[in-house]
Scaffold this motif. Sequence first.
Motif, PDB file in Angstrom:
ATOM      1  N   MET A  30       0.824  -1.191   0.000  1.00 54.44           N
ATOM      2  CA  MET A  30       0.000   0.000   0.000  1.00 54.44           C
ATOM      3  C   MET A  30       0.863   1.247   0.000  1.00 54.44           C
ATOM      4  SD  MET A  30      -3.023   0.992  -0.342  1.00 54.44           S
ATOM      5  CE  MET A  30      -4.423   0.161   0.285  1.00 54.44           C
ATOM      6  N   GLN A  31       2.067   1.184   0.576  1.00 59.00           N
ATOM      7  CA  GLN A  31       2.941   2.347   0.632  1.00 59.00           C
ATOM      8  C   GLN A  31       3.346   2.819  -0.761  1.00 59.00           C
ATOM      9  OE1 GLN A  31       3.635   4.307   2.979  1.00 59.00           O
ATOM     10  NE2 GLN A  31       2.914   3.163   4.738  1.00 59.00           N
ATOM     11  N   ILE A  32       3.328   1.949  -1.742  1.00 50.50           N
ATOM     12  CA  ILE A  32       3.670   2.336  -3.109  1.00 50.50           C
ATOM     13  C   ILE A  32       2.695   3.381  -3.622  1.00 50.50           C
ATOM     14  CG2 ILE A  32       3.727   1.484  -5.486  1.00 50.50           C
ATOM     15  CD1 ILE A  32       4.821  -1.151  -4.333  1.00 50.50           C
ATOM     16  N   TRP A  33       1.446   3.308  -3.226  1.00 46.50           N
ATOM     17  CA  TRP A  33       0.427   4.229  -3.717  1.00 46.50           C
ATOM     18  C   TRP A  33       0.527   5.616  -3.107  1.00 46.50           C
ATOM     19  CZ3 TRP A  33      -1.724   2.989  -8.003  1.00 46.50           C
ATOM     20  CH2 TRP A  33      -1.867   1.651  -8.325  1.00 46.50           C
ATOM     21  N   ALA A  34       1.093   5.730  -1.918  1.00 45.50           N
ATOM     22  CA  ALA A  34       1.147   7.026  -1.226  1.00 45.50           C
ATOM     23  C   ALA A  34       1.872   8.096  -2.040  1.00 45.50           C
ATOM     24  CB  ALA A  34       1.767   6.855   0.152  1.00 45.50           C
ATOM     25  N   PRO A  35       3.076   7.834  -2.609  1.00 41.47           N
ATOM     26  CA  PRO A  35       3.711   8.879  -3.412  1.00 41.47           C
ATOM     27  C   PRO A  35       2.888   9.236  -4.647  1.00 41.47           C
ATOM     28  CG  PRO A  35       5.308   7.201  -2.797  1.00 41.47           C
ATOM     29  CD  PRO A  35       3.952   6.685  -2.404  1.00 41.47           C
ATOM     30  N   LEU A  36       2.218   8.251  -5.225  1.00 45.42           N
ATOM     31  CA  LEU A  36       1.372   8.522  -6.379  1.00 45.42           C
ATOM     32  C   LEU A  36       0.215   9.433  -5.997  1.00 45.42           C
ATOM     33  CD1 LEU A  36       0.584   8.079  -9.323  1.00 45.42           C
ATOM     34  CD2 LEU A  36      -0.614   6.007  -8.601  1.00 45.42           C
ATOM     35  N   MET A  37      -0.390   9.181  -4.828  1.00 49.13           N
ATOM     36  CA  MET A  37      -1.491  10.038  -4.370  1.00 49.13           C
ATOM     37  C   MET A  37      -0.998  11.474  -4.168  1.00 49.13           C
ATOM     38  SD  MET A  37      -4.103   8.088  -4.330  1.00 49.13           S
ATOM     39  CE  MET A  37      -5.328   8.907  -3.363  1.00 49.13           C
ATOM     40  N   ALA A  38       0.188  11.647  -3.606  1.00 49.36           N
ATOM     41  CA  ALA A  38       0.736  12.992  -3.402  1.00 49.36           C
ATOM     42  C   ALA A  38       0.977  13.666  -4.739  1.00 49.36           C
ATOM     43  CB  ALA A  38       2.029  12.916  -2.595  1.00 49.36           C
ATOM     44  N   LEU A  39       1.477  12.920  -5.698  1.00 50.14           N
ATOM     45  CA  LEU A  39       1.727  13.480  -7.023  1.00 50.14           C
ATOM     46  C   LEU A  39       0.433  13.920  -7.685  1.00 50.14           C
ATOM     47  CD1 LEU A  39       3.789  14.061  -9.237  1.00 50.14           C
ATOM     48  CD2 LEU A  39       3.410  11.743 -10.075  1.00 50.14           C
ATOM     49  N   ARG A  83      -0.615   7.541   7.268  1.00 54.85           N
ATOM     50  CA  ARG A  83       0.368   8.353   8.005  1.00 54.85           C
ATOM     51  C   ARG A  83       1.492   8.829   7.100  1.00 54.85           C
ATOM     52  NH1 ARG A  83       1.455   5.743  14.042  1.00 54.85           N
ATOM     53  NH2 ARG A  83       0.075   7.175  15.125  1.00 54.85           N
ATOM     54  N   ASN A  84       1.149   9.297   5.913  1.00 54.03           N
ATOM     55  CA  ASN A  84       2.144   9.763   4.958  1.00 54.03           C
ATOM     56  C   ASN A  84       2.306  11.281   5.095  1.00 54.03           C
ATOM     57  OD1 ASN A  84       3.635  10.559   2.729  1.00 54.03           O
ATOM     58  ND2 ASN A  84       2.760   8.973   1.417  1.00 54.03           N
ATOM     59  N   ALA A  85       3.184  11.690   5.984  1.00 51.55           N
ATOM     60  CA  ALA A  85       3.375  13.113   6.268  1.00 51.55           C
ATOM     61  C   ALA A  85       3.899  13.873   5.058  1.00 51.55           C
ATOM     62  CB  ALA A  85       4.315  13.299   7.453  1.00 51.55           C
ATOM     63  N   ASP A  86       4.734  13.243   4.236  1.00 49.85           N
ATOM     64  CA  ASP A  86       5.256  13.926   3.052  1.00 49.85           C
ATOM     65  C   ASP A  86       4.146  14.237   2.057  1.00 49.85           C
ATOM     66  OD1 ASP A  86       7.835  13.898   4.080  1.00 49.85           O
ATOM     67  OD2 ASP A  86       8.349  12.011   3.084  1.00 49.85           O
ATOM     68  N   ALA A  87       3.235  13.290   1.865  1.00 52.49           N
ATOM     69  CA  ALA A  87       2.104  13.534   0.957  1.00 52.49           C
ATOM     70  C   ALA A  87       1.206  14.629   1.532  1.00 52.49           C
ATOM     71  CB  ALA A  87       1.307  12.245   0.740  1.00 52.49           C
ATOM     72  N   LEU A  88       0.984  14.612   2.842  1.00 56.82           N
ATOM     73  CA  LEU A  88       0.168  15.660   3.462  1.00 56.82           C
ATOM     74  C   LEU A  88       0.837  17.016   3.306  1.00 56.82           C
ATOM     75  CD1 LEU A  88      -0.881  13.691   6.637  1.00 56.82           C
ATOM     76  CD2 LEU A  88      -2.441  14.538   4.861  1.00 56.82           C
ATOM     77  N   ALA A  89       2.137  17.085   3.510  1.00 56.60           N
ATOM     78  CA  ALA A  89       2.864  18.353   3.367  1.00 56.60           C
ATOM     79  C   ALA A  89       2.733  18.902   1.952  1.00 56.60           C
ATOM     80  CB  ALA A  89       4.340  18.158   3.728  1.00 56.60           C
TER      81      ALA A  89
END
Length: 152
Positions: free
Chosen positions: A1-10, A38-44
């Motif tokens: 699931m962590q693979i999707w987090a950077p994509l969501m931020a993008l 808990r993806n703080a980088d995507a939230l930022a």
Amino acid sequence: MQIWAPLMALLVATPAAAQDETSLRQADAAQHEAARTRNADALAAMMHPGFEVNSPEGEMWSRAKTLELWRNRGIGHESFDRTVESVILDGSVGVVAGREVVRPSVDSIAGKRRADGAQPVERRFTNVWLWKEGRWWFLARHANEKSKRPVP
């Protein structure tokens, strides 16, 4: 699931095709996913520099404090479901509101405050978004725990 987090931020950081309800719902869904994982980088990446939250803890938190809490596990959930009940668009402002059911992580502020074994908590939420520079910016949030009504 962590693979999707950077994509969501993008997806949120990339200019949206249009300033419409669909793109607003997509931005809000990306925020939910980043918070859920808990993806703080995507939230930022999605938070406006002036972001503030009226937290379920009864305090106002700045962008910096909110991100610090995400990064240091002060905010977090074992589970986090959201139901959007209302979407409002007016000019450059979008509001997404509804209900959430969370189970606070035991190491989070809410988990430490609660003495109920991290049972699910129903909350009401309002997320405020600002359309600027061709994208939605997460501007403000309010979330509060729904009080249990006394049985007559």
